[in-house]
Design a protein around this motif. Structure first.
Motif, PDB file in Angstrom:
ATOM      1  N   VAL A   1      48.537  -6.601   4.291  1.00  0.00           N
ATOM      2  CA  VAL A   1      48.996  -7.054   5.609  1.00  0.00           C
ATOM      3  C   VAL A   1      50.459  -6.686   5.799  1.00  0.00           C
ATOM      4  N   ASN A   2      50.864  -6.557   7.062  1.00  0.00           N
ATOM      5  CA  ASN A   2      52.119  -5.887   7.386  1.00  0.00           C
ATOM      6  C   ASN A   2      53.031  -6.772   8.225  1.00  0.00           C
ATOM      7  N   ALA A   3      54.228  -7.008   7.698  1.00  0.00           N
ATOM      8  CA  ALA A   3      55.200  -7.901   8.322  1.00  0.00           C
ATOM      9  C   ALA A   3      56.456  -7.132   8.705  1.00  0.00           C
ATOM     10  N   CYS A   4      57.333  -7.822   9.401  1.00  0.00           N
ATOM     11  CA  CYS A   4      58.677  -7.343   9.696  1.00  0.00           C
ATOM     12  C   CYS A   4      59.647  -8.381   9.133  1.00  0.00           C
ATOM     13  N   HIS A   5      60.488  -7.952   8.186  1.00  0.00           N
ATOM     14  CA  HIS A   5      61.478  -8.835   7.579  1.00  0.00           C
ATOM     15  C   HIS A   5      62.862  -8.445   8.069  1.00  0.00           C
ATOM     16  N   VAL A   6      63.634  -9.429   8.477  1.00  0.00           N
ATOM     17  CA  VAL A   6      64.990  -9.190   8.975  1.00  0.00           C
ATOM     18  C   VAL A   6      65.988  -9.883   8.054  1.00  0.00           C
ATOM     19  N   HIS A   7      66.974  -9.108   7.579  1.00  0.00           N
ATOM     20  CA  HIS A   7      68.058  -9.638   6.756  1.00  0.00           C
ATOM     21  C   HIS A   7      69.333  -9.712   7.596  1.00  0.00           C
ATOM     22  N   VAL A   8      69.986 -10.858   7.548  1.00  0.00           N
ATOM     23  CA  VAL A   8      71.266 -11.050   8.243  1.00  0.00           C
ATOM     24  C   VAL A   8      72.307 -11.459   7.210  1.00  0.00           C
ATOM     25  N   GLY A   9      73.443 -10.785   7.225  1.00  0.00           N
ATOM     26  CA  GLY A   9      74.473 -11.033   6.231  1.00  0.00           C
ATOM     27  C   GLY A   9      75.073 -12.428   6.327  1.00  0.00           C
ATOM     28  N   VAL A  10      74.997 -13.181   5.237  1.00  0.00           N
ATOM     29  CA  VAL A  10      75.666 -14.479   5.087  1.00  0.00           C
ATOM     30  C   VAL A  10      76.210 -14.496   3.663  1.00  0.00           C
ATOM     31  N   GLU A  11      77.505 -14.331   3.530  1.00  0.00           N
ATOM     32  CA  GLU A  11      78.090 -14.135   2.209  1.00  0.00           C
ATOM     33  C   GLU A  11      78.040 -15.388   1.335  1.00  0.00           C
ATOM     34  N   ASP A  12      78.258 -16.554   1.921  1.00  0.00           N
ATOM     35  CA  ASP A  12      78.355 -17.792   1.157  1.00  0.00           C
ATOM     36  C   ASP A  12      76.956 -18.358   0.893  1.00  0.00           C
TER      37      ASP A  12
ATOM     38  N   MET B   1      59.073 -13.884  -5.377  1.00  0.00           N
ATOM     39  CA  MET B   1      57.719 -14.196  -4.922  1.00  0.00           C
ATOM     40  C   MET B   1      57.621 -15.554  -4.243  1.00  0.00           C
ATOM     41  N   VAL B   2      58.735 -16.194  -3.976  1.00  0.00           N
ATOM     42  CA  VAL B   2      58.724 -17.417  -3.168  1.00  0.00           C
ATOM     43  C   VAL B   2      58.797 -16.963  -1.716  1.00  0.00           C
ATOM     44  N   TYR B   3      57.609 -16.820  -1.100  1.00  0.00           N
ATOM     45  CA  TYR B   3      57.473 -16.113   0.169  1.00  0.00           C
ATOM     46  C   TYR B   3      57.612 -17.035   1.378  1.00  0.00           C
ATOM     47  N   TRP B   4      58.679 -17.790   1.454  1.00  0.00           N
ATOM     48  CA  TRP B   4      58.880 -18.656   2.606  1.00  0.00           C
ATOM     49  C   TRP B   4      59.139 -17.835   3.866  1.00  0.00           C
ATOM     50  N   HIS B   5      58.866 -18.454   5.013  1.00  0.00           N
ATOM     51  CA  HIS B   5      59.113 -17.789   6.298  1.00  0.00           C
ATOM     52  C   HIS B   5      60.576 -17.425   6.495  1.00  0.00           C
ATOM     53  N   VAL B   6      61.451 -18.234   5.955  1.00  0.00           N
ATOM     54  CA  VAL B   6      62.891 -17.948   6.004  1.00  0.00           C
ATOM     55  C   VAL B   6      63.471 -18.447   4.690  1.00  0.00           C
ATOM     56  N   ARG B   7      64.357 -17.640   4.104  1.00  0.00           N
ATOM     57  CA  ARG B   7      64.888 -17.988   2.790  1.00  0.00           C
ATOM     58  C   ARG B   7      66.226 -17.300   2.579  1.00  0.00           C
ATOM     59  N   PRO B   8      67.067 -17.841   1.692  1.00  0.00           N
ATOM     60  CA  PRO B   8      68.177 -17.041   1.210  1.00  0.00           C
ATOM     61  C   PRO B   8      67.587 -15.912   0.367  1.00  0.00           C
ATOM     62  N   SER B   9      67.973 -14.687   0.614  1.00  0.00           N
ATOM     63  CA  SER B   9      67.422 -13.575  -0.157  1.00  0.00           C
ATOM     64  C   SER B   9      67.665 -13.806  -1.644  1.00  0.00           C
ATOM     65  N   PRO B  10      66.667 -13.501  -2.494  1.00  0.00           N
ATOM     66  CA  PRO B  10      66.866 -13.690  -3.932  1.00  0.00           C
ATOM     67  C   PRO B  10      67.791 -12.660  -4.569  1.00  0.00           C
ATOM     68  N   HIS B  11      68.107 -11.561  -3.847  1.00  0.00           N
ATOM     69  CA  HIS B  11      68.914 -10.508  -4.475  1.00  0.00           C
ATOM     70  C   HIS B  11      70.013  -9.938  -3.588  1.00  0.00           C
ATOM     71  N   LEU B  12      70.134 -10.437  -2.352  1.00  0.00           N
ATOM     72  CA  LEU B  12      71.150  -9.936  -1.430  1.00  0.00           C
ATOM     73  C   LEU B  12      71.920 -11.115  -0.831  1.00  0.00           C
ATOM     74  N   PRO B  13      73.155 -10.892  -0.358  1.00  0.00           N
ATOM     75  CA  PRO B  13      73.904 -11.963   0.320  1.00  0.00           C
ATOM     76  C   PRO B  13      73.472 -12.082   1.785  1.00  0.00           C
ATOM     77  N   THR B  14      72.203 -12.427   1.980  1.00  0.00           N
ATOM     78  CA  THR B  14      71.629 -12.485   3.325  1.00  0.00           C
ATOM     79  C   THR B  14      70.725 -13.703   3.457  1.00  0.00           C
ATOM     80  N   VAL B  15      70.473 -14.072   4.714  1.00  0.00           N
ATOM     81  CA  VAL B  15      69.334 -14.913   5.059  1.00  0.00           C
ATOM     82  C   VAL B  15      68.234 -13.968   5.525  1.00  0.00           C
TER      83      VAL B  15
END
Length: 382
Positions: free
Chosen positions: A139-150, A229-243
């Motif tokens: 299945v195919n999604a669209c994920h958006v990353h927005v920079g949040v440093e803290d 693999m914690v696939y929440w609808h919105v999350r702090p990225s596990p590897h980037l400074p983003t939401v």
């Protein structure tokens, strides 16, 4: 709806650099002749990397999927150009292997799998641990990353964002058909993805330490192999400074993807502002959020949804919720000149319906022939 302040001039002294934004889009590969899902991702991804650059095309768990990964962007124009570049290049790569690149949340025709699983150690372990749960996960999604440093701000911002996820899903539904059948849902993708033990709305998080503890407990339980693999609808990225906002189906057109990503950026900006101002986030029960997301997946923009961005969660029309969302994000959109992009797209969704409504109209126009839906959706090679 029409943005009331669209086009309002902003003086240069008032401008600050907009937060970064990036987009990941997943696509199904369909055979050019049958239009059914086809397992050619290894070859197509290899060709796409040659055209787009290795970081910008990747495989997913199913061999009938291709994912594109944008560069980090700041302006709407740069993001729009990047999305067109990636889609066009991936479509050329697909065409080289007799495939169509199809932006639909689920395969309109055929079963995308897996199996077969893409031959990576992570995906093999994934299949062993979860067994048949993985079988329909193309299945195919669209994920958006927005920079949040803290990190602390990012975690607390999620509390302000989680209540908006049902509405974001409602306006981005683009998966009514699956394996040749109308599912009756506007987003069947979200129903399939929601089977995972760690998918769906995030819990209310009391800070970064609480987030790390919860994620660690989920991994320790075996419900996730790792934090990614914690696939929440919105999350702090596990590897980037983003939401990272992961709730949407892949959208049918690049302009829609661009507008949606800009909307998400503005909404994240509002959430960060609320955190910095000490504004309390509504503590919406997890089960109510899940129920609202089900309603959004079932009906799209039709009917009502609980207003889960408010403490009382009273059901209201989706149209009214869109108006409330616009009032919240319009100052952020106007600040960076993004208001026209987002306002035009939301107006179009309210007037013409979602991608799912479009897919059904195409099918009806062609006497129920779903090959026509695939043809209409397929990205033109650039």
């Amino acid at each position: 709806m029409t943005p009331a302040a669209a086009g309002t001039p902003v003086f240069p002294a008032e401008l600050t650099a907009p937060p970064t934004v990036g987009v990941e889009e997943e696509f199904v590969l369909a055979d050019r002749h049958s239009r059914a899902a086809v397992h050619r991702a290894p070859a197509v991804v290899g060709a796409a990397r040659g055209r787009l650059g290795a970081p910008h095309a990747t495989a997913e768990v199913s061999q009938a999927q291709v994912e594109t990964v944008s560069a980090v962007c700041r302006t709407a124009e740069d993001l729009a150009a990047e999305i067109v570049r990636l889609r066009s290049g991936a479509a050329v790569a697909a065409a080289e292997h007799d495939c169509l690149l199809v932006p639909s949340g689920t395969a309109v025709l055929g079963r995308p799998g897996p199996p077969p699983i893409v031959d990576k150690a992570r995906y093999r372990a994934f299949a062993r641990r979860f067994g048949p749960l993985a079988h329909d996960q193309g299945v195919n999604a669209c994920h958006v990353h927005v920079g949040v440093e803290d990190r602390e701000e990012a975690v607390r911002a999620v509390n302000h964002l989680r209540g908006w996820m049902p509405l974001l899903l409602a306006v981005t539904c683009n998966s009514p058909f699956s394996d040749g059948t109308d599912t009756g849902y506007a987003s069947w993708r979200s129903m399939v993805w929601g089977r995972w033990p760690v998918a769906g709305p995030p819990p209310f998080l009391h800070g970064a330490a609480h987030h790390e503890r919860v994620v660690g407990q989920l991994v320790a339980s075996g419900a996730a192999m790792d934090p990614a693999m914690v696939y929440w609808h919105v999350r702090p990225s596990p590897h980037l400074p983003t939401v990272e906002v992961r709730v949407a189906d892949v959208l049918p057109e690049p302009a829609a993807t661009t507008a949606y990503a800009l909307l998400v950026r503005a909404l994240v900006g509002c959430a960060v502002d609320a955190v910095r101002a000490g504004e309390p986030a509504p503590v919406v029960p997890d089960l109510l959020l899940r129920a609202a997301c089900w309603q959004a997946a079932r009906h799209g923009t039709q009917g009502t949804l609980p207003a889960t961005h408010t403490p009382d969660c009273v059901p209201v029309s989706v149209g009214r919720l869109v108006d409330e969302l616009w009032k919240r994000v319009e100052p952020h959109l106007t600040r960076y000149g993004d208001d026209r992009w987002v306002g035009d797209w939301l107006s179009d969704v309210q007037r013409e319906g979602t991608g799912s409504a479009r897919q059904r109209r195409i099918a009806d126009h062609h006497g129920g022939r779903l090959q026509a839906v695939v043809d209409e959706l397929a990205v033109a090679p650039g």
